[in-house]
Design a protein around this motif. Structure first.
Motif, mmCIF file in Angstrom:
data_model
loop_
_atom_site.group_PDB
_atom_site.id
_atom_site.type_symbol
_atom_site.label_atom_id
_atom_site.label_comp_id
_atom_site.label_asym_id
_atom_site.label_seq_id
_atom_site.Cartn_x
_atom_site.Cartn_y
_atom_site.Cartn_z
ATOM 1 N N GLY A 186 0.820 -1.201 0.000
ATOM 2 C CA GLY A 186 0.000 0.000 0.000
ATOM 3 C C GLY A 186 0.854 1.251 0.000
ATOM 4 N N PRO A 187 0.413 2.306 -0.714
ATOM 5 C CA PRO A 187 1.226 3.528 -0.811
ATOM 6 C C PRO A 187 1.428 4.230 0.519
ATOM 7 C CG PRO A 187 -0.951 3.864 -1.775
ATOM 8 C CD PRO A 187 -0.824 2.397 -1.496
ATOM 9 N N GLY A 188 0.385 4.262 1.356
ATOM 10 C CA GLY A 188 0.523 4.932 2.646
ATOM 11 C C GLY A 188 1.559 4.261 3.529
ATOM 12 N N ARG A 189 1.488 2.944 3.603
ATOM 13 C CA ARG A 189 2.461 2.215 4.412
ATOM 14 C C ARG A 189 3.864 2.326 3.827
ATOM 15 N NH1 ARG A 189 1.951 -4.226 6.012
ATOM 16 N NH2 ARG A 189 3.812 -4.318 7.330
ATOM 17 N N GLN A 190 3.947 2.385 2.491
ATOM 18 C CA GLN A 190 5.251 2.522 1.840
ATOM 19 C C GLN A 190 5.902 3.858 2.212
ATOM 20 O OE1 GLN A 190 6.908 0.414 0.046
ATOM 21 N NE2 GLN A 190 8.388 1.601 -1.118
ATOM 22 N N PHE A 191 5.132 4.947 2.124
ATOM 23 C CA PHE A 191 5.672 6.267 2.459
ATOM 24 C C PHE A 191 6.034 6.360 3.941
ATOM 25 C CE2 PHE A 191 3.308 7.737 -1.440
ATOM 26 C CZ PHE A 191 4.452 8.048 -2.155
ATOM 27 N N ARG A 192 5.210 5.771 4.799
ATOM 28 C CA ARG A 192 5.532 5.793 6.225
ATOM 29 C C ARG A 192 6.808 5.012 6.514
ATOM 30 N NH1 ARG A 192 -0.112 5.101 6.790
ATOM 31 N NH2 ARG A 192 0.186 2.853 7.069
ATOM 32 N N SER A 193 6.971 3.902 5.812
ATOM 33 C CA SER A 193 8.178 3.107 5.984
ATOM 34 C C SER A 193 9.415 3.855 5.500
ATOM 35 C CB SER A 193 8.039 1.781 5.236
ATOM 36 O OG SER A 193 9.211 1.013 5.325
ATOM 37 N N MET A 194 9.290 4.558 4.365
ATOM 38 C CA MET A 194 10.423 5.324 3.837
ATOM 39 C C MET A 194 10.787 6.497 4.739
ATOM 40 S SD MET A 194 9.357 5.333 -0.209
ATOM 41 C CE MET A 194 10.804 6.259 -0.747
ATOM 42 N N GLY A 195 9.823 6.976 5.528
ATOM 43 C CA GLY A 195 10.066 8.116 6.391
ATOM 44 C C GLY A 195 10.493 7.761 7.800
ATOM 45 N N GLU A 196 10.682 6.476 8.100
ATOM 46 C CA GLU A 196 11.127 6.088 9.431
ATOM 47 C C GLU A 196 12.550 6.571 9.688
ATOM 48 O OE1 GLU A 196 10.591 1.921 9.819
ATOM 49 O OE2 GLU A 196 8.391 2.037 9.874
ATOM 50 N N HIS A 197 12.897 6.708 10.970
ATOM 51 C CA HIS A 197 14.163 7.355 11.336
ATOM 52 C C HIS A 197 15.377 6.616 10.793
ATOM 53 C CE1 HIS A 197 13.822 4.231 14.434
ATOM 54 N NE2 HIS A 197 15.131 4.331 14.573
ATOM 55 N N ASN A 198 15.307 5.282 10.672
ATOM 56 C CA ASN A 198 16.457 4.537 10.182
ATOM 57 C C ASN A 198 16.519 4.465 8.660
ATOM 58 O OD1 ASN A 198 14.140 2.908 10.140
ATOM 59 N ND2 ASN A 198 15.346 1.035 10.185
ATOM 60 N N ARG A 199 15.525 5.064 7.985
ATOM 61 C CA ARG A 199 15.513 5.063 6.521
ATOM 62 C C ARG A 199 15.386 6.466 5.931
ATOM 63 N NH1 ARG A 199 11.525 0.941 7.646
ATOM 64 N NH2 ARG A 199 12.532 -1.113 7.629
ATOM 65 N N MET A 200 15.143 7.459 6.764
ATOM 66 C CA MET A 200 14.888 8.809 6.268
ATOM 67 C C MET A 200 16.083 9.350 5.480
ATOM 68 S SD MET A 200 13.004 11.502 5.948
ATOM 69 C CE MET A 200 11.666 11.390 7.137
ATOM 70 N N LEU A 201 17.277 9.240 6.044
ATOM 71 C CA LEU A 201 18.461 9.770 5.373
ATOM 72 C C LEU A 201 18.718 9.047 4.061
ATOM 73 C CD1 LEU A 201 20.894 11.650 5.385
ATOM 74 C CD2 LEU A 201 22.136 9.929 6.721
ATOM 75 N N THR A 202 18.593 7.723 4.070
ATOM 76 C CA THR A 202 18.800 6.949 2.836
ATOM 77 C C THR A 202 17.769 7.313 1.784
ATOM 78 O OG1 THR A 202 19.604 5.138 4.222
ATOM 79 C CG2 THR A 202 19.138 4.626 1.932
#
Length: 204
Positions: free
Chosen positions: A105-121
């Motif tokens: 799902g797009p919402g879960r995908q964006f939330r996952s990409m914005g997590e603290h351990n993935r935000m910089l990447t």
């Protein structure tokens, strides 16, 4: 309604126990007195079946593969045609990432990409795609195109490793000495190049 039943029952212990049982049944059944929000109704109306999700995932993966094949085809001509290589290579990455949105799902995908351990990447990945296109279209610098494409690959790999437990730690453990060696070699080469330039200037 429950408060009314409690009032009619006189507020006794038996009535309180009955209300607790009713509340537990409602929680298990997923019932709620509050109406569904507009976002919930919109999400339900746009929900895809598992078959449609797999079809979308397959279609985007196929487009990613086609774009990557075209980028490889234009790789030998990257000096003459950097725009086409950069465009198809970046599109291949975009379609590849977008394909996973059909599964989770797009919402879960964006939330996952914005997590603290993935935000910089994620920021590095998006920035490298933008700079790849800028290097090809506006700056017309083939070296920068290749450099930012390598950054795209590295950031995508590092992002993917975040989903595997201890994968980043293992990668850092094994690649750390290699990176230190590359840095040492590059510093040695730069120092040697500087000394050669100094000697040539003195002789001249």
């Amino acid at each position: 309604k429950l408060q009314f039943l409690y009032f009619i029952g006189g507020g006794g212990e038996s009535c309180r126990m009955t209300m607790d049982v009713i509340l537990k049944i409602k929680d298990l059944a997923g019932g709620s007195d509050e109406p569904a929000s507009a976002w919930d109704e919109l999400g339900e109306s746009m929900a895809l079946s598992w078959k449609n999700r797999m079809m979308g995932f397959g279609a985007f993966i196929a487009m990613s593969a086609v774009c990557f094949a075209l980028a490889v085809a234009f790789a030998p001509m990257i000096v003459l045609l950097p725009k086409k290589f950069a465009f198809f290579f970046t599109c291949a990455n975009l379609f590849g990432v977008a394909s996973t949105a059909f599964l989770v799902g797009p919402g879960r995908q964006f939330r996952s990409m914005g997590e603290h351990n993935r935000m910089l990447t994620t920021m590095v990945y998006i920035g490298s795609m933008f700079l790849t296109l800028m290097s090809a279209i506006k700056w017309r610098n083939t070296t920068l195109v290749v450099f930012f494409c390598c950054i795209q690959i590295a950031s995508l790999v590092w992002y993917s490793l975040s989903y595997i437990p201890y994968a980043r730690q293992l990668a850092s453990y094994f690649l750390g000495p290699l990176l230190k060696g590359c840095m040492a070699c590059s510093q040695t080469c730069c120092m040697g190049f500087g000394k050669c330039c100094t000697m040539l200037v003195k002789k001249g």
